[in-house]
Scaffold this motif. Structure first.
Motif, PDB file in Angstrom:
ATOM      1  N   HIS A 320       1.166  -0.923  -0.111  1.00  0.00           N
ATOM      2  CA  HIS A 320      -0.150  -0.209   0.123  1.00  0.00           C
ATOM      3  C   HIS A 320       1.132   1.656  -0.249  1.00  0.00           C
ATOM      4  O   HIS A 320       0.489   2.579  -0.393  1.00  0.00           O
ATOM      5  CB  HIS A 320      -0.573  -0.001   1.296  1.00  0.00           C
ATOM      6  CG  HIS A 320      -2.382  -1.203   1.190  1.00  0.00           C
ATOM      7  ND1 HIS A 320      -2.758  -1.534   1.907  1.00  0.00           N
ATOM      8  CD2 HIS A 320      -2.857  -1.767   0.644  1.00  0.00           C
ATOM      9  CE1 HIS A 320      -3.961  -2.218   1.283  1.00  0.00           C
ATOM     10  NE2 HIS A 320      -3.989  -2.486   0.245  1.00  0.00           N
ATOM     11  N   ASP A 321       2.422   1.092   0.584  1.00  0.00           N
ATOM     12  CA  ASP A 321       2.608   2.094   0.682  1.00  0.00           C
ATOM     13  C   ASP A 321       3.153   3.080  -0.598  1.00  0.00           C
ATOM     14  O   ASP A 321       3.579   4.184  -0.972  1.00  0.00           O
ATOM     15  CB  ASP A 321       4.369   2.321   1.728  1.00  0.00           C
ATOM     16  CG  ASP A 321       3.722   1.768   2.980  1.00  0.00           C
ATOM     17  OD1 ASP A 321       2.864   2.151   3.350  1.00  0.00           O
ATOM     18  OD2 ASP A 321       4.707   1.016   3.800  1.00  0.00           O
ATOM     19  N   THR A 324       0.332   3.917  -2.305  1.00  0.00           N
ATOM     20  CA  THR A 324       0.563   5.880  -1.824  1.00  0.00           C
ATOM     21  C   THR A 324       0.622   6.924  -3.141  1.00  0.00           C
ATOM     22  O   THR A 324       0.779   7.816  -3.085  1.00  0.00           O
ATOM     23  CB  THR A 324       0.342   5.999  -0.300  1.00  0.00           C
ATOM     24  OG1 THR A 324      -0.730   4.611  -0.485  1.00  0.00           O
ATOM     25  CG2 THR A 324       0.077   7.053   0.257  1.00  0.00           C
TER      26      THR A 324
END
Length: 328
Positions: A320-321, A324
């Motif tokens: 998810h980093d 993002t």
């Protein structure tokens, strides 16, 4: 055959004809370019100032695009509107510059009006015209002929094939300069930091990794339930296992936990060292974030420990980093 079908066939036929005409116009350029093109590229490479691209009307739009392409591929360039140039913008042009003047007719009055000032200043002048005998072509240090057999417009009036050919010639100049300068993907990314390519080529793992207390970690003697609590607190679906010096020993994920419960049932007596995955895949902080994305995809996992070159844990990265940060 109904009217709708007839109309659709007519639309498609005309569209195909437009594409054929414009394709032929661009193709004809490759048979025409020669020593003048080489000299133009050499002049651009020798430019100690900026490349100034000018035109008006449709040629002005093409000039703006050529300037933008050059600027993004290692040849500093900007657009000056030919009409505005006569009202003060000529002050942007210096003797160190190369000017590219664009006019298919080669007789555009607004461009012709500024040529004497360009010559007085001492800037090098390249013109892109469809008429090598035109006034602009005669005044130029180098003229590149972008003549087309006909416009793609059925009336042979609207600039279509001619603007396409001119844009293609501008692209050829820009790419020839790019290649001669040894311009790289990394150079391109530096001028596009906000784009997807810039992120993929410039963003490093250390720029987006989790650090400090946000990194889940337990010692190898930790009871499994305490390790599960650490997984829950840090919220990236895993915990790392490190020794007293901070070296990475292993990893334990939520998936490992589910499989462990299915296999043994009561997990309370278990110590993390007995069920962790030893020698897990990890990544260095200076690695490209895009490399981390590729590694996660190949390993079919969602998390990566980040270690220094001595194997000490210094961070963690989650799928998810990367999302993002718009790396993937």
């Amino acid at each position: 055959m109904n009217q709708h079908t007839t109309q659709a066939e007519g639309i498609l036929s005309l569209a195909k004809e437009v594409l054929k005409i414009e394709s032929a116009a661009v193709s004809a350029l490759s048979d025409r370019i020669g020593d003048d093109f080489v000299r133009a590229v050499q002049a651009l490479l020798a430019c100690r100032g900026r490349v100034v691209v000018t035109g008006i009307g449709k040629s002005g739009h093409i000039a703006r695009k050529i300037a933008a392409t050059m600027a993004s591929t290692g040849t500093p360039a900007f657009f000056v509107h030919a009409a505005e140039a006569s009202h003060g913008d000529l002050g942007m042009i210096t003797r160190e510059d190369v000017v590219i003047g664009i006019s298919y007719s080669g007789s555009t009055s607004e461009v012709l009006a500024i040529i004497p000032a360009i010559k007085r200043e001492g800037a090098f002048l390249i013109t892109l015209t469809g008429n090598p005998d035109s006034p602009m072509a005669r005044e130029a240090d180098i003229n590149l002929n972008v003549h087309v057999a006909r416009e793609a417009c059925p009336l042979n009036l609207a600039p279509t094939a001619s603007t396409t050919a001119t844009l293609a010639m501008g692209d050829a100049l820009a790419i020839a300069c790019l290649d001669a300068k040894g311009f790289t993907k990394e150079d391109f990314a530096r001028s596009h930091p906000g784009g997807a390519l810039g992120r993929r080529l410039l963003l490093r793992v250390q720029d987006i990794m989790r650090r400090g207390d946000d990194v889940p970690r337990v010692s190898p003697d930790t009871q499994i339930l305490a390790a599960v609590q650490e997984i829950s607190r840090k919220g990236i679906g895993m915990t790392t296992v490190t020794d007293k010096d901070g070296k990475l020993l292993g990893i334990f994920t939520e998936g490992d936990l589910r499989r462990l419960i299915e296999r043994v049932g009561d997990i309370r007596p278990i110590v993390i060292r007995d069920v962790m995955t030893p020698h897990p895949k990890a990544i260095y902080p200076e690695a490209l974030a895009a490399e981390a994305a590729s590694l996660l995809e190949r390993a079919q996992c969602n998390q990566l420990p980040v270690v220094d070159h001595d194997g000490h844990l210094i961070g963690a990265l989650h799928f998810h980093d990367l999302m993002t940060a718009k790396v993937i």
